[in-house]
Design a protein around this motif. Structure first.
Motif, mmCIF file in Angstrom:
data_model
loop_
_atom_site.group_PDB
_atom_site.id
_atom_site.type_symbol
_atom_site.label_atom_id
_atom_site.label_comp_id
_atom_site.label_asym_id
_atom_site.label_seq_id
_atom_site.Cartn_x
_atom_site.Cartn_y
_atom_site.Cartn_z
ATOM 1 N N HIS A 191 0.834 -1.200 0.000
ATOM 2 C CA HIS A 191 0.000 0.000 0.000
ATOM 3 C C HIS A 191 0.871 1.253 0.000
ATOM 4 C CE1 HIS A 191 -3.364 2.656 0.843
ATOM 5 N NE2 HIS A 191 -2.691 3.161 1.860
ATOM 6 N N GLN A 192 1.932 1.253 0.794
ATOM 7 C CA GLN A 192 2.825 2.416 0.845
ATOM 8 C C GLN A 192 3.561 2.609 -0.480
ATOM 9 O OE1 GLN A 192 4.899 1.040 4.418
ATOM 10 N NE2 GLN A 192 4.277 2.926 5.470
ATOM 11 N N VAL A 295 11.544 11.595 -25.679
ATOM 12 C CA VAL A 295 10.325 11.036 -25.089
ATOM 13 C C VAL A 295 10.595 10.871 -23.603
ATOM 14 C CG1 VAL A 295 8.732 9.083 -25.045
ATOM 15 C CG2 VAL A 295 9.774 9.790 -27.214
ATOM 16 N N CYS A 296 9.764 11.461 -22.755
ATOM 17 C CA CYS A 296 9.992 11.381 -21.317
ATOM 18 C C CYS A 296 8.760 10.839 -20.599
ATOM 19 C CB CYS A 296 10.370 12.746 -20.750
ATOM 20 S SG CYS A 296 11.117 12.633 -19.094
ATOM 21 N N TYR A 297 9.019 9.930 -19.675
ATOM 22 C CA TYR A 297 7.986 9.322 -18.841
ATOM 23 C C TYR A 297 8.092 9.908 -17.433
ATOM 24 C CZ TYR A 297 5.944 5.660 -15.811
ATOM 25 O OH TYR A 297 5.226 4.965 -14.860
ATOM 26 N N PHE A 298 6.960 10.286 -16.864
ATOM 27 C CA PHE A 298 6.907 10.824 -15.507
ATOM 28 C C PHE A 298 5.917 9.988 -14.692
ATOM 29 C CE2 PHE A 298 7.566 14.276 -18.516
ATOM 30 C CZ PHE A 298 8.667 14.959 -18.005
ATOM 31 N N VAL A 299 6.254 9.732 -13.430
ATOM 32 C CA VAL A 299 5.319 9.011 -12.564
ATOM 33 C C VAL A 299 5.314 9.699 -11.196
ATOM 34 C CG1 VAL A 299 7.035 7.294 -11.787
ATOM 35 C CG2 VAL A 299 4.584 6.722 -11.785
ATOM 36 N N PHE A 300 4.131 9.723 -10.556
ATOM 37 C CA PHE A 300 3.901 10.548 -9.380
ATOM 38 C C PHE A 300 3.330 9.719 -8.231
ATOM 39 C CE2 PHE A 300 3.307 12.849 -13.318
ATOM 40 C CZ PHE A 300 4.112 13.967 -13.144
ATOM 41 N N PRO A 301 3.255 10.293 -7.029
ATOM 42 C CA PRO A 301 2.553 9.605 -5.944
ATOM 43 C C PRO A 301 1.044 9.684 -6.135
ATOM 44 C CG PRO A 301 4.126 11.251 -5.103
ATOM 45 C CD PRO A 301 3.928 11.514 -6.568
ATOM 46 N N GLN A 302 0.335 8.919 -5.325
ATOM 47 C CA GLN A 302 -1.112 9.045 -5.262
ATOM 48 C C GLN A 302 -1.440 10.459 -4.783
ATOM 49 O OE1 GLN A 302 -2.645 5.836 -2.985
ATOM 50 N NE2 GLN A 302 -4.760 6.111 -3.644
ATOM 51 N N ARG A 303 -2.500 11.048 -5.304
ATOM 52 C CA ARG A 303 -2.789 12.460 -5.021
ATOM 53 C C ARG A 303 -2.976 12.733 -3.530
ATOM 54 N NH1 ARG A 303 -3.988 15.735 -9.229
ATOM 55 N NH2 ARG A 303 -5.212 17.107 -7.876
ATOM 56 N N ASP A 304 -3.572 11.782 -2.778
ATOM 57 C CA ASP A 304 -3.812 12.013 -1.356
ATOM 58 C C ASP A 304 -2.737 11.383 -0.462
ATOM 59 O OD1 ASP A 304 -4.441 9.372 -1.722
ATOM 60 O OD2 ASP A 304 -6.440 9.471 -0.822
ATOM 61 N N CYS A 305 -1.661 10.899 -1.088
ATOM 62 C CA CYS A 305 -0.569 10.309 -0.313
ATOM 63 C C CYS A 305 0.158 11.414 0.461
ATOM 64 C CB CYS A 305 0.405 9.595 -1.248
ATOM 65 S SG CYS A 305 1.882 8.944 -0.425
ATOM 66 N N VAL A 306 0.324 11.228 1.770
ATOM 67 C CA VAL A 306 0.997 12.219 2.611
ATOM 68 C C VAL A 306 2.502 11.933 2.624
ATOM 69 C CG1 VAL A 306 1.189 13.228 4.912
ATOM 70 C CG2 VAL A 306 -1.052 12.507 4.043
ATOM 71 N N ILE A 307 3.274 12.934 2.224
ATOM 72 C CA ILE A 307 4.732 12.833 2.249
ATOM 73 C C ILE A 307 5.220 13.436 3.553
ATOM 74 C CG2 ILE A 307 6.870 13.375 1.036
ATOM 75 C CD1 ILE A 307 4.959 11.735 -0.667
ATOM 76 N N LYS A 308 5.867 12.620 4.375
ATOM 77 C CA LYS A 308 6.379 13.096 5.662
ATOM 78 C C LYS A 308 7.900 13.092 5.631
ATOM 79 C CE LYS A 308 2.393 11.474 8.340
ATOM 80 N NZ LYS A 308 1.927 10.623 9.466
ATOM 81 N N SER A 309 8.486 14.172 6.136
ATOM 82 C CA SER A 309 9.934 14.326 6.107
ATOM 83 C C SER A 309 10.329 15.304 7.198
ATOM 84 C CB SER A 309 10.380 14.860 4.737
ATOM 85 O OG SER A 309 11.703 15.349 4.785
ATOM 86 N N SER A 310 11.502 15.105 7.782
ATOM 87 C CA SER A 310 11.976 16.033 8.811
ATOM 88 C C SER A 310 12.349 17.383 8.217
ATOM 89 C CB SER A 310 13.187 15.437 9.540
ATOM 90 O OG SER A 310 14.273 15.262 8.643
ATOM 91 N N PHE A 315 2.812 17.051 3.536
ATOM 92 C CA PHE A 315 1.975 17.521 2.428
ATOM 93 C C PHE A 315 1.565 16.341 1.570
ATOM 94 C CE2 PHE A 315 6.348 17.602 0.861
ATOM 95 C CZ PHE A 315 6.253 17.073 -0.413
ATOM 96 N N THR A 316 0.457 16.503 0.867
ATOM 97 C CA THR A 316 0.045 15.499 -0.106
ATOM 98 C C THR A 316 0.551 15.928 -1.476
ATOM 99 O OG1 THR A 316 -2.046 16.584 -0.649
ATOM 100 C CG2 THR A 316 -2.059 15.013 1.213
ATOM 101 N N TYR A 317 0.576 14.979 -2.407
ATOM 102 C CA TYR A 317 1.001 15.381 -3.745
ATOM 103 C C TYR A 317 0.012 16.371 -4.342
ATOM 104 C CZ TYR A 317 2.616 15.717 -8.416
ATOM 105 O OH TYR A 317 3.079 16.249 -9.592
ATOM 106 N N SER A 318 -1.255 16.247 -3.984
ATOM 107 C CA SER A 318 -2.254 17.198 -4.446
ATOM 108 C C SER A 318 -1.921 18.611 -3.962
ATOM 109 C CB SER A 318 -3.645 16.787 -3.950
ATOM 110 O OG SER A 318 -4.632 17.689 -4.394
ATOM 111 N N ASP A 319 -1.454 18.723 -2.686
ATOM 112 C CA ASP A 319 -1.022 20.020 -2.152
ATOM 113 C C ASP A 319 0.137 20.580 -2.972
ATOM 114 O OD1 ASP A 319 -2.838 19.786 -0.027
ATOM 115 O OD2 ASP A 319 -1.342 18.865 1.294
#
Length: 348
Positions: A191-192, A295-310, A315-319
């Protein structure tokens, strides 16, 4: 048809006589005339030490033995170039089809995920010498339609090829992310993993940079930026033009046939707690008389996935995406992760 007619009107004066248009973006020319060899990763036998060094010290590496069929890469470039060579007005109409999520863009690399150009602030120069197609892989239709039989056939070939290429490149991105997570000792559940790198967010952008007279300067192309992605994977032609910032200097990354370029984006830097870097890069062709295709490929987190870091506020990717769009529209440029440091107030 003159090849010039395939380019947007704003490009044509530069292509014909080398004089930058009033709105063309001009950056300082490259002072150091240096090529650089980025780290090389063998996808068939990933060396975790080399991968760690590449992610920590470079934020970019070259991938060999990647397993993408070379005929597929060649065919995709051929059909992409053919479509891009259509008259400008035809490209606009062709990719405005209601039943297709594929879109045509020009004059800016600042796009939303749907491929729509972001309106940029008054402080920004509005035209970069780049055009291309935006293709969200998860939204590709089963077939394409077009009034013109010849163009319908060509567009359908493009769809089939890019869908197959997308399957290969997505496989690579998922495997690389898992390997990179291991180098960071991140123990992620399924899931993560899908939260941090969601396959359905993957999109492909096909880019064409036109030729121009050398008197136009080396500044025309794609401006300095970092990618907002987790991982970006680039397939470029032999023309070259990709430049990276390394130790406060700009270097040209030499093209190498049959390899891919992988660079880490802002999300990977945040996920790694700044252990790994989102590389600053730009495109400035050395040979101004030759067009460049990539040709470039981009991939992102889930929009509501919360990124936590010190190093950043949660923030979420949507943010993040919303903040980038707000900055581009208001200031003309992306601020990115700096907006999410503890001492920085959000602009929104």
């Amino acid at each position: 048809m003159s090849i010039t007619e395939s380019y947007p009107p704003a490009f044509r004066r530069v292509i014909n006589d080398g004089a930058p248009s009033a709105t063309a973006e001009i950056e300082p020319v490259l002072v150091q005339d240096k090529d650089i060899d980025v780290p090389v990763i063998d996808f068939e036998c990933l060396d975790k030490e080399i991968l760690t060094e590449a992610c920590r010290d470079w934020g970019i590496f070259r991938l060999k033995n990647h397993g993408v069929p070379l005929p597929l890469m060649s065919q995709l470039q051929e059909i992409s170039e053919s479509l891009l060579s259509l008259p400008f007005e035809n490209k606009q109409k062709l990719f405005a089809a209601v039943n297709s999520p594929m879109s045509y863009f020009w004059g800016t690399p600042a796009l939303n995920r749907s491929g729509d150009a972001l309106k940029r602030g008054a402080q920004a120069s509005n035209v970069s010498m780049v055009e291309g197609f935006n293709v969200p892989l998860s939204k590709l239709p089963a077939s394409t339609s077009c009034d013109d039989d010849a163009q319908r056939s060509e567009l359908e070939s493009f769809r089939v090829l890019i869908e197959e290429y997308g399957r290969h490149i997505t496989r690579i991105a998922v495997s690389l992310f898992e390997a990179i997570a291991q180098t960071l000792n991140l123990e992620l559940s399924s899931h993560q993993k899908s939260g941090y790198l969601l396959e359905s967010t993957g999109l492909i952008r096909v880019y064409r940079y036109p030729p121009s007279d050398k008197t136009a300067g080396e500044a025309l192309g794609m401006e300095v930026h970092t990618d907002s992605s987790v991982i970006s994977i680039l397939k470029e032609d032999e023309t070259g033009g990709l430049e990276i910032m390394k130790d406060e200097e700009w270097f040209r990354v030499k093209p190498v046939a049959d390899t891919l370029i992988v660079n880490l984006g802002d999300m990977m830097q945040a996920i790694s707690d700044n252990e790994y870097k989102s590389v600053e890069h730009r495109v400035k062709k050395k040979d101004m008389t030759t067009k460049r295709h990539s040709v470039c490929y981009f991939v992102f987190p889930q929009r509501d996935c919360v990124i936590k870091s010190s190093n950043y506020k949660p923030f979420t990717y949507s943010d993040f995406e919303a903040q980038v769009q707000a900055d581009v529209q208001s200031l003309g440029t992306k601020i990115g992760l700096l907006r999410f440091t503890p001492e920085s107030p959000l602009f929104l």
